[in-house]
Motif scaffolding. Structure first.
Motif, PDB file in Angstrom:
ATOM      1  N   LYS A 298       1.168 -21.233 -11.933  1.00 16.53           N
ATOM      2  CA  LYS A 298      -0.108 -21.703 -11.383  1.00 16.53           C
ATOM      3  C   LYS A 298      -1.090 -20.541 -11.179  1.00 16.53           C
ATOM      4  N   TYR A 299      -0.585 -19.452 -10.632  1.00 14.66           N
ATOM      5  CA  TYR A 299      -1.507 -18.383 -10.225  1.00 14.66           C
ATOM      6  C   TYR A 299      -1.502 -17.153 -11.130  1.00 14.66           C
ATOM      7  N   GLY A 300      -0.545 -17.067 -12.042  1.00 15.41           N
ATOM      8  CA  GLY A 300      -0.516 -15.960 -13.007  1.00 15.41           C
ATOM      9  C   GLY A 300      -0.585 -14.594 -12.350  1.00 15.41           C
ATOM     10  N   LYS A 301      -1.394 -13.726 -12.958  1.00 17.60           N
ATOM     11  CA  LYS A 301      -1.434 -12.321 -12.526  1.00 17.60           C
ATOM     12  C   LYS A 301      -1.979 -12.147 -11.109  1.00 17.60           C
ATOM     13  N   LYS A 302      -2.704 -13.154 -10.614  1.00 26.48           N
ATOM     14  CA  LYS A 302      -3.288 -13.041  -9.258  1.00 26.48           C
ATOM     15  C   LYS A 302      -2.212 -12.726  -8.222  1.00 26.48           C
ATOM     16  N   LEU A 303      -1.010 -13.271  -8.444  1.00 26.18           N
ATOM     17  CA  LEU A 303       0.079 -13.042  -7.493  1.00 26.18           C
ATOM     18  C   LEU A 303       0.487 -11.567  -7.467  1.00 26.18           C
ATOM     19  N   PHE A 304       0.101 -10.848  -8.489  1.00 28.35           N
ATOM     20  CA  PHE A 304       0.513  -9.444  -8.578  1.00 28.35           C
ATOM     21  C   PHE A 304      -0.640  -8.500  -8.232  1.00 28.35           C
ATOM     22  N   HIS A 305      -1.789  -9.077  -7.841  1.00 31.42           N
ATOM     23  CA  HIS A 305      -2.906  -8.231  -7.428  1.00 31.42           C
ATOM     24  C   HIS A 305      -2.687  -7.726  -6.003  1.00 31.42           C
ATOM     25  N   ARG A 306      -3.395  -6.663  -5.699  1.00 31.92           N
ATOM     26  CA  ARG A 306      -3.261  -6.038  -4.384  1.00 31.92           C
ATOM     27  C   ARG A 306      -3.503  -7.038  -3.247  1.00 31.92           C
ATOM     28  N   ARG A 307      -4.515  -7.871  -3.416  1.00 31.21           N
ATOM     29  CA  ARG A 307      -4.844  -8.821  -2.347  1.00 31.21           C
ATOM     30  C   ARG A 307      -4.121 -10.147  -2.506  1.00 31.21           C
ATOM     31  N   GLY A 308      -3.364 -10.323  -3.545  1.00 27.89           N
ATOM     32  CA  GLY A 308      -2.682 -11.592  -3.766  1.00 27.89           C
ATOM     33  C   GLY A 308      -3.686 -12.731  -3.824  1.00 27.89           C
ATOM     34  N   LEU A 309      -3.420 -13.808  -3.076  1.00 27.47           N
ATOM     35  CA  LEU A 309      -4.319 -14.966  -3.112  1.00 27.47           C
ATOM     36  C   LEU A 309      -5.311 -14.936  -1.952  1.00 27.47           C
ATOM     37  N   SER A 310      -5.381 -13.811  -1.252  1.00 29.21           N
ATOM     38  CA  SER A 310      -6.222 -13.761  -0.052  1.00 29.21           C
ATOM     39  C   SER A 310      -7.367 -12.755  -0.219  1.00 29.21           C
ATOM     40  N   ASP A 311      -8.369 -12.858   0.660  1.00 28.04           N
ATOM     41  CA  ASP A 311      -9.469 -11.884   0.614  1.00 28.04           C
ATOM     42  C   ASP A 311      -9.336 -10.831   1.712  1.00 28.04           C
ATOM     43  N   LYS A 312      -8.286 -10.995   2.557  1.00 27.04           N
ATOM     44  CA  LYS A 312      -8.141 -10.041   3.674  1.00 27.04           C
ATOM     45  C   LYS A 312      -7.977  -8.615   3.146  1.00 27.04           C
ATOM     46  N   PRO A 313      -8.498  -7.615   3.861  1.00 29.35           N
ATOM     47  CA  PRO A 313      -8.273  -6.235   3.401  1.00 29.35           C
ATOM     48  C   PRO A 313      -6.783  -5.866   3.439  1.00 29.35           C
ATOM     49  N   VAL A 314      -6.391  -4.963   2.571  1.00 29.71           N
ATOM     50  CA  VAL A 314      -4.977  -4.547   2.472  1.00 29.71           C
ATOM     51  C   VAL A 314      -4.728  -3.362   3.402  1.00 29.71           C
ATOM     52  N   GLY A 315      -3.501  -3.265   3.921  1.00 32.53           N
ATOM     53  CA  GLY A 315      -3.144  -2.161   4.826  1.00 32.53           C
ATOM     54  C   GLY A 315      -3.282  -0.789   4.167  1.00 32.53           C
ATOM     55  N   LYS A 316      -3.177   0.228   5.009  1.00 30.56           N
ATOM     56  CA  LYS A 316      -3.368   1.607   4.540  1.00 30.56           C
ATOM     57  C   LYS A 316      -2.161   2.095   3.733  1.00 30.56           C
ATOM     58  N   ILE A 317      -2.416   3.137   2.948  1.00 31.01           N
ATOM     59  CA  ILE A 317      -1.295   3.789   2.275  1.00 31.01           C
ATOM     60  C   ILE A 317      -1.072   5.104   3.007  1.00 31.01           C
ATOM     61  N   ASN A 318      -0.038   5.128   3.844  1.00 30.04           N
ATOM     62  CA  ASN A 318       0.232   6.335   4.601  1.00 30.04           C
ATOM     63  C   ASN A 318       1.662   6.736   4.269  1.00 30.04           C
ATOM     64  N   LEU A 319       1.774   7.777   3.422  1.00 31.66           N
ATOM     65  CA  LEU A 319       3.091   8.120   2.886  1.00 31.66           C
ATOM     66  C   LEU A 319       4.079   8.550   3.956  1.00 31.66           C
ATOM     67  N   SER A 320       3.570   9.213   5.011  1.00 30.81           N
ATOM     68  CA  SER A 320       4.539   9.667   6.020  1.00 30.81           C
ATOM     69  C   SER A 320       5.087   8.465   6.792  1.00 30.81           C
ATOM     70  N   GLN A 321       4.237   7.474   7.052  1.00 33.15           N
ATOM     71  CA  GLN A 321       4.741   6.251   7.706  1.00 33.15           C
ATOM     72  C   GLN A 321       5.689   5.488   6.785  1.00 33.15           C
ATOM     73  N   LEU A 322       5.339   5.465   5.510  1.00 34.23           N
ATOM     74  CA  LEU A 322       6.202   4.766   4.554  1.00 34.23           C
ATOM     75  C   LEU A 322       7.599   5.411   4.567  1.00 34.23           C
ATOM     76  N   ASN A 323       7.617   6.736   4.610  1.00 34.14           N
ATOM     77  CA  ASN A 323       8.925   7.421   4.636  1.00 34.14           C
ATOM     78  C   ASN A 323       9.694   7.124   5.907  1.00 34.14           C
ATOM     79  N   GLN A 324       8.962   6.994   7.013  1.00 37.46           N
ATOM     80  CA  GLN A 324       9.660   6.639   8.276  1.00 37.46           C
ATOM     81  C   GLN A 324      10.328   5.271   8.136  1.00 37.46           C
ATOM     82  N   TRP A 325       9.588   4.347   7.588  1.00 37.25           N
ATOM     83  CA  TRP A 325      10.119   2.978   7.431  1.00 37.25           C
ATOM     84  C   TRP A 325      11.317   2.993   6.466  1.00 37.25           C
ATOM     85  N   ILE A 326      11.111   3.637   5.325  1.00 43.89           N
ATOM     86  CA  ILE A 326      12.168   3.691   4.294  1.00 43.89           C
ATOM     87  C   ILE A 326      13.444   4.328   4.852  1.00 43.89           C
TER      88      ILE A 326
END
Ligand SMILES: Cc1cc2nc3c(=O)[nH]c(=O)nc-3n(C[C@H](O)[C@H](O)[C@H](O)COP(=O)(O)OP(=O)(O)OC[C@H]3O[C@@H](n4cnc5c(N)ncnc54)[C@H](O)[C@@H]3O)c2cc1C
Length: 427
Positions: A298-326
């Protein structure tokens, strides 16, 4: 003389494999291949491998089993490496001429490969064979499927659809078109060192997953024999061990067993012992899997876009936080325990997947795509539709009618790990 190259992708099995069955019926010679796609060996844009070692090991075991099964039937599996749009045309040149049959995968990269092949004049026939319900049986056009899961499920239930009947294993497999040595001499074959990884641990593992169709069958059989479906609904939100949920997902993800075969076993089980909440709930969860697999139609590539099916802004890319989570170094020990489980086993329960995904998106303000990419790297059961679909759902960028699922970590811990047994196990 018709030659078919059967390209095994996410369908590493011989039973209930309509694509492979059709190759055996349509051709005088069949060449089964698997391609170690160079894209899978790259790092994600966040700097970690796209495919981690646990999934790699499970894949290697599954390929080994498939090869043995083919050899026992007088055929073989040729493992090649590179980009499919280069490997397949070269292979066809070596053979002379051939058609390609394979499983259809409705995701941008996989569809891109098919597009590149057809552009070069390769005849490719794709088979949709990864879901429990056949899209042809749906009581609506797949492109118009209801957005909300409940409406989707109700339409399916009202139409009395449960699963499509599985196909049998081919009675015989046509011979290979030529001496394998000749094919292999002319192609890049994988370096075994890159494709196997042994995990050594002195502790008895809590989770045991061995790849391959025969291991899948054994696992599913013991699950039904031990009558675990009866308690599935009560136990499915537990966090530790092998039996609280079915653990079908790794084998389903590599296609070592089909969802239809499992649904048929479930149907036999209900006929023998009677249907109950547990058996219904297992079917219900398998239907979630189908739902996420159908959404890309139904939605094709849209599901793989950064915003998906929504217009809300996307969260930050903070590598040090990402490493903490990982690395399981956040402020929440409960989340850290699950992240340790994931990196130590390649698995995590559905409950903990929801909690850590929500924590990354809503508490740490992270970019959902980085979380999804880490799951892709680590999960032994990584599946493009289920991973993308669930992450979008939690992030409120998919089809969740509530617009996202923030979880309260303290409440989740109180409900699911009140004595900290799970947390203490992993920390
Ligand atoms: C953020 C996130 C990412 C996920 N990524 C994946 C993934 O990459 N691959 C994957 O197979 N599942 C994924 N899931 C879904 C689910 O967590 C796993 O399918 C489940 O935990 C696997 O364990 P099990 O086989 O014991 O499941 P069970 O509880 O025994 O369920 C039986 C089967 O139903 C299907 N199923 C159950 N829950 C879901 C669900 N929420 N979505 C889709 N199918 C479901 C699976 O095929 C599963 O094997 C994800 C969930 C979340 C929240």
């Amino acid at each position: 003389m018709k030659i078919i190259v059967y390209w095994f992708r996410g369908d590493l099995r011989l039973t209930d494999n309509p694509g492979f069955l059709s190759s055996c019926a349509d051709a005088e010679y069949v060449l089964p291949i698997y391609i170690h796609d160079s894209k899978d060996l790259l790092d994600s844009e966040w700097g970690f491998p796209r495919r981690g070692s646990y999934r790699q090991q499970f894949l290697s075991e599954s390929l080994c089993d498939l090869k043995l099964q083919l050899q026992q039937r007088g055929s073989d599996l040729v493992e090649l490496s590179g980009s499919p749009d280069v490997v397949i045309p070269n292979l066809i040149k070596t053979i002379g001429s051939a058609e390609v049959y394979c499983q259809r995968i409705q995701a941008p990269e996989e569809q891109g490969d098919i597009h590149q092949l057809t552009k070069q004049g390769v005849f490719v026939k794709e088979f949709w064979q990864s879901t429990m319900v056949d899209p042809k049986d749906l009581p609506f056009d797949i492109e118009d499927m209801p957005d909300v899961f409940t409406a989707f499920r109700q339409k399916i239930e009202n139409a009395k659809i449960r699963f499509a009947k599985p196909e049998a294993i081919p009675t015989s497999i046509p011979p290979l078109p030529m001496d394998l040595r000749k094919i292999l001499q002319k192609q890049d074959t994988p370096n075994s060192q890159n494709y196997s990884h042994a995990h050594e641990s002195t502790e008895a593992p809590l989770l045991i997953f061995k790849g391959g169709e025969r291991a899948a069958r054994l696992h599913v059989e013991q699950y039904f024999e031990r009558r675990l479906p009866d308690t599935y609904k009560e136990t499915r939100n537990q966090l530790l061990g092998m039996d609280y949920s079915s653990k079908f997902s790794p084998w389903l993800a590599q296609g070592c067993i089909s969802a239809r075969s499992i649904a048929q076993d479930l149907d036999h089980y209900e006929k023998q012992y009677g249907a109950n909440d547990g058996t219904y709930w297992l079917w219900f969860e398998l239907l979630w899997r189908d739902y996420f697999a159908f959404l890309p139609f139904k939605y094709g590539k849209k599901l793989f876009h950064r915003r998906g099916l929504s217009d809300k802004p996307v969260g930050k890319i903070n590598l040090s936080q990402l490493n903490q989570w990982i690395n399981g170094q956040t402020k929440e020990p409960f989340v850290n325990a699950a992240m340790k489980e994931l990196s130590s086993t390649g698995f995590m329960s559905n409950r903990m997947r929801q909690i850590v995904a929500s924590y990354w998106i809503y508490d740490m303000g992270g970019d959902w795509r980085a979380g999804a990419a880490w799951f892709e790297s680590q999960l032994i059961d990584y599946d493009v539709y289920s991973n993308q679909g669930n992450w979008l759902y939690i992030a409120g960028r998919g089809t969740d009618p509530r617009g996202g699922r923030p979880f309260n970590v303290a409440k989740q811990m109180h409900d699911h790990d009140p004595d900290r047994v799970y947390q203490n196990h992993w920390l």
